[in-house]
Design an enzyme around this catalytic site. Structure first.
Site, PDB file in Angstrom:
ATOM      1  N   GLY A  76      36.713  40.626  35.413  1.00  0.00           N
ATOM      2  CA  GLY A  76      36.594  39.201  35.882  1.00  0.00           C
ATOM      3  C   GLY A  76      37.647  38.727  36.925  1.00  0.00           C
ATOM      4  O   GLY A  76      38.531  39.434  37.155  1.00  0.00           O
ATOM      5  N   GLY A  96      40.784  37.481  37.932  1.00  0.00           N
ATOM      6  CA  GLY A  96      41.909  37.642  36.891  1.00  0.00           C
ATOM      7  C   GLY A  96      43.252  36.866  37.645  1.00  0.00           C
ATOM      8  O   GLY A  96      44.193  36.316  37.014  1.00  0.00           O
ATOM      9  N   ARG A  97      43.090  36.816  39.270  1.00  0.00           N
ATOM     10  CA  ARG A  97      44.062  36.263  39.618  1.00  0.00           C
ATOM     11  C   ARG A  97      43.589  35.405  40.965  1.00  0.00           C
ATOM     12  O   ARG A  97      44.348  35.214  41.914  1.00  0.00           O
ATOM     13  CB  ARG A  97      45.174  36.909  40.309  1.00  0.00           C
ATOM     14  CG  ARG A  97      44.939  38.129  41.109  1.00  0.00           C
ATOM     15  CD  ARG A  97      46.003  38.914  41.477  1.00  0.00           C
ATOM     16  NE  ARG A  97      45.413  40.118  42.375  1.00  0.00           N
ATOM     17  CZ  ARG A  97      46.519  40.725  43.144  1.00  0.00           C
ATOM     18  NH1 ARG A  97      47.693  40.545  43.137  1.00  0.00           N
ATOM     19  NH2 ARG A  97      45.824  41.912  43.812  1.00  0.00           N
ATOM     20  N   LYS A 128      43.305  34.432  45.989  1.00  0.00           N
ATOM     21  CA  LYS A 128      43.702  35.457  45.589  1.00  0.00           C
ATOM     22  C   LYS A 128      45.268  35.005  45.069  1.00  0.00           C
ATOM     23  O   LYS A 128      46.064  34.424  46.218  1.00  0.00           O
ATOM     24  CB  LYS A 128      43.591  36.568  46.478  1.00  0.00           C
ATOM     25  CG  LYS A 128      44.114  38.032  45.874  1.00  0.00           C
ATOM     26  CD  LYS A 128      43.892  39.007  46.703  1.00  0.00           C
ATOM     27  CE  LYS A 128      44.235  40.468  46.380  1.00  0.00           C
ATOM     28  NZ  LYS A 128      44.002  41.585  47.488  1.00  0.00           N
ATOM     29  N   ASP A 184      50.106  37.893  35.629  1.00  0.00           N
ATOM     30  CA  ASP A 184      50.744  36.496  35.849  1.00  0.00           C
ATOM     31  C   ASP A 184      49.648  35.706  36.939  1.00  0.00           C
ATOM     32  O   ASP A 184      50.053  34.658  37.271  1.00  0.00           O
ATOM     33  CB  ASP A 184      52.111  36.472  36.339  1.00  0.00           C
ATOM     34  CG  ASP A 184      52.345  37.514  37.734  1.00  0.00           C
ATOM     35  OD1 ASP A 184      51.094  37.756  38.411  1.00  0.00           O
ATOM     36  OD2 ASP A 184      53.264  37.623  38.249  1.00  0.00           O
ATOM     37  N   ARG A 200      29.019  40.829  42.922  1.00  0.00           N
ATOM     38  CA  ARG A 200      29.483  42.327  43.001  1.00  0.00           C
ATOM     39  C   ARG A 200      28.437  43.097  42.094  1.00  0.00           C
ATOM     40  O   ARG A 200      27.720  42.641  41.488  1.00  0.00           O
ATOM     41  CB  ARG A 200      30.822  42.464  42.505  1.00  0.00           C
ATOM     42  CG  ARG A 200      32.014  41.532  43.130  1.00  0.00           C
ATOM     43  CD  ARG A 200      33.079  41.650  42.019  1.00  0.00           C
ATOM     44  NE  ARG A 200      34.531  40.999  42.467  1.00  0.00           N
ATOM     45  CZ  ARG A 200      34.511  39.539  42.722  1.00  0.00           C
ATOM     46  NH1 ARG A 200      33.869  38.769  42.569  1.00  0.00           N
ATOM     47  NH2 ARG A 200      35.849  39.480  43.395  1.00  0.00           N
ATOM     48  N   ASP A 260      33.085  46.942  41.060  1.00  0.00           N
ATOM     49  CA  ASP A 260      33.561  45.378  41.249  1.00  0.00           C
ATOM     50  C   ASP A 260      34.172  45.178  42.773  1.00  0.00           C
ATOM     51  O   ASP A 260      34.556  43.725  42.905  1.00  0.00           O
ATOM     52  CB  ASP A 260      34.697  44.800  40.162  1.00  0.00           C
ATOM     53  CG  ASP A 260      35.941  45.620  40.312  1.00  0.00           C
ATOM     54  OD1 ASP A 260      35.828  46.881  40.127  1.00  0.00           O
ATOM     55  OD2 ASP A 260      37.109  45.063  40.357  1.00  0.00           O
TER      56      ASP A 260
END
Length: 478
Positions: free
Chosen positions: A89, A91-92, A112, A124, A185, A252
């Site tokens: 998924g 994530g950043r 991003k 993070d 995707r 993905d």
């Protein structure tokens, strides 16, 4: 309103419902320093009139644009180096906005490095400034060479010190915003299939068909797969013709519009080397240069597998069997574009591909990938230029004679393009790793953005000279 009259919000993904994404909040960054603003791309979707302060607000602090529902972290699964991972998924990053572009197509604004989401898996959620600089350079080079690609819209330095295991740390941070026609995707479909949610698969198929492949009849799932197959074949062919290695062709990282995006450990070929890899962690060469069509096809079969509950397997298999011919046809067209010539028939076009690869193979380290296409752009119209240029001594012998003979069977396409100053230079614009590292070193060491900005200016000139674009692509594919 801080946008132009052509700004047209079109938040279609949010209408799919909460099963497909999660509302999130962007990170609060210590600072926002504008490092790259793509005004040309912004003009295509009504964002060119933003002041720098408004730009920083929307793309640095990530305040929602007018008419947008707010950030959504998209949910998806995927095969990573052919191992299935259900814990993926955004994530950043997240989907920040969707707009109607001036050409009528839907455009996603995706981020991003915008902070943690439910899919960060303990990371993070940040992007290094170096990673942002590299993505801008990759997207600009690929667009210059006519590859279907996301475009970097904005790069803003965010003032954090990041720790990374694969580069010297602490390192600088940034947030990137890119424009892409879709972030749906193959892995978005894989998640729905994994959850055995027929309703979600039907919704996704209808969404993808109506928004991205409207020429496909409603309910024609094999037709949707065929459209995605053809777009994916064109993308793989364009990568090969550009000498580009994406590096991470997980399911993905491939989408339903056949548009390249998410640039991490990418490289351009310094010379013809079929086994050349971009990612240090691709130890077995799964995504090596010459294996990219295979990787795309493998991913496409996973996408097709998610559609088995929507269409007969035999029909889906028949569509998949058409990938090879679609790729070969697309590769011929891609080489014609790269050489700036028109088709001379299928047999002659294939002979041109084969002869060019043979010449590159024989040339080894002396004949880099990009200079061959530059020297002979325009076919016989460039013979004098190429044979008087810095690689003249390489253009002799049987292999070259075979290449020249088949190239000269192809008439130049818009030979007036050769009149621009770009083609008076001895060398083409390339994007080899040594130059990329030198551009970054100037930023990292001295905060000198001059080499970065100069490179972008040269790429803009080359892009205008080659004049690859929708109209040119349509002519070459007819």
């Amino acid at each position: 309103m801080p946008v132009s009259s052509s700004y047209s919000p079109a938040p279609r993904f949010a209408a799919l419902g909460p099963e497909f994404g999660d509302p999130v909040s962007p990170a609060a960054f210590p600072e926002t320093r504008l490092r790259f603003r793509n005004s040309r791309a912004a003009a295509t979707c009504g964002l060119a009139d933003l002041t720098d302060a408004e730009w920083l607000a929307h793309f640095g602090r990530l305040e929602p644009l007018p008419g947008q529902p707010g950030p959504i972290a998209m949910r998806y699964h995927g095969h990573q180096f052919r191992t299935y991972n259900p814990d993926l998924g955004d994530g950043r990053g997240f989907l920040a906005a969707q707009l109607q572009a001036e050409d009528g197509r839907l455009l996603d604004l995706g981020t991003k490095g915008s902070g943690q989401t439910p899919w960060s898996r303990g990371a993070d959620g940040r992007l290094t400034l170096k990673g942002g600089v590299r993505e801008v350079l990759a997207a600009e080079m690929l667009e210059t060479l006519g590859v279907p690609t996301s475009r970097a819209l904005s790069l803003i330095e965010t003032g954090e010190a990041l720790e990374r295991g694969d580069e010297p740390s602490p390192t600088r941070s940034a947030v990137l915003v890119r424009l892409s026609h879709s972030h749906i995707r193959f892995g978005t479909f894989q998640r729905a299939a994994y959850l055995q949610r027929q309703d979600m698969l039907e919704t996704l198929a209808g969404h993808a068909r109506s928004l991205y492949h409207p020429h496909v009849a409603e309910g024609d799932v094999p037709g949707l797969l065929a459209a995605v197959r053809d777009a994916s074949a064109r993308l793989a062919a364009a990568w090969v013709a550009a000498g580009f290695v994406h590096g991470v062709l997980n399911t993905d990282n491939l989408n339903v519009t056949g548009e390249s995006f998410d640039y991490g450990p990418w490289r351009f070929l310094p010379r013809y080397e079929p086994g050349f890899t971009a990612a240090y962690f691709d130890q077995f060469g799964l995504y090596a240069f010459a294996r990219q069509p295979e990787a795309v096809f493998w991913a496409l079969t996973q996408f097709a597998g998610t559609l088995r509950s929507l269409a007969p397997v035999e029909a889906l298999t028949e569509v998949l069997n058409g990938f090879g011919p679609a790729y070969i046809a697309a590769l011929r067209q891609a080489f014609l574009r790269r050489f700036g010539v028109v088709s001379a028939g299928e047999e002659a076009d294939q002979a041109l591909v084969d002869a060019a690869l043979a010449l590159l193979r024989e040339g080894g380290d002396a004949l880099r990938w990009e200079p061959l296409f530059f020297d002979w752009f325009g076919g016989f119209s460039s013979a004098g230029r190429a044979l008087a240029g810095p690689r003249a001594q390489l253009y002799q012998g049987r292999t070259f004679d075979a290449f020249r003979a088949v190239l000269f069977e192809h008439a130049p396409d818009r030979p007036e393009r050769l009149e621009v100053p770009v083609f008076q230079a001895a060398e083409p614009e390339e994007m080899l790793i040594d130059e990329v590292e030198a551009i970054w070193a100037a930023i990292d060491r001295d905060d000198d953005w001059g080499p970065f900005e100069a490179k972008l200016a040269r790429l803009a000139a080359a892009r205008d000279a080659y004049a690859f674009g929708p109209a040119a692509r349509q002519r070459s594919e007819q």
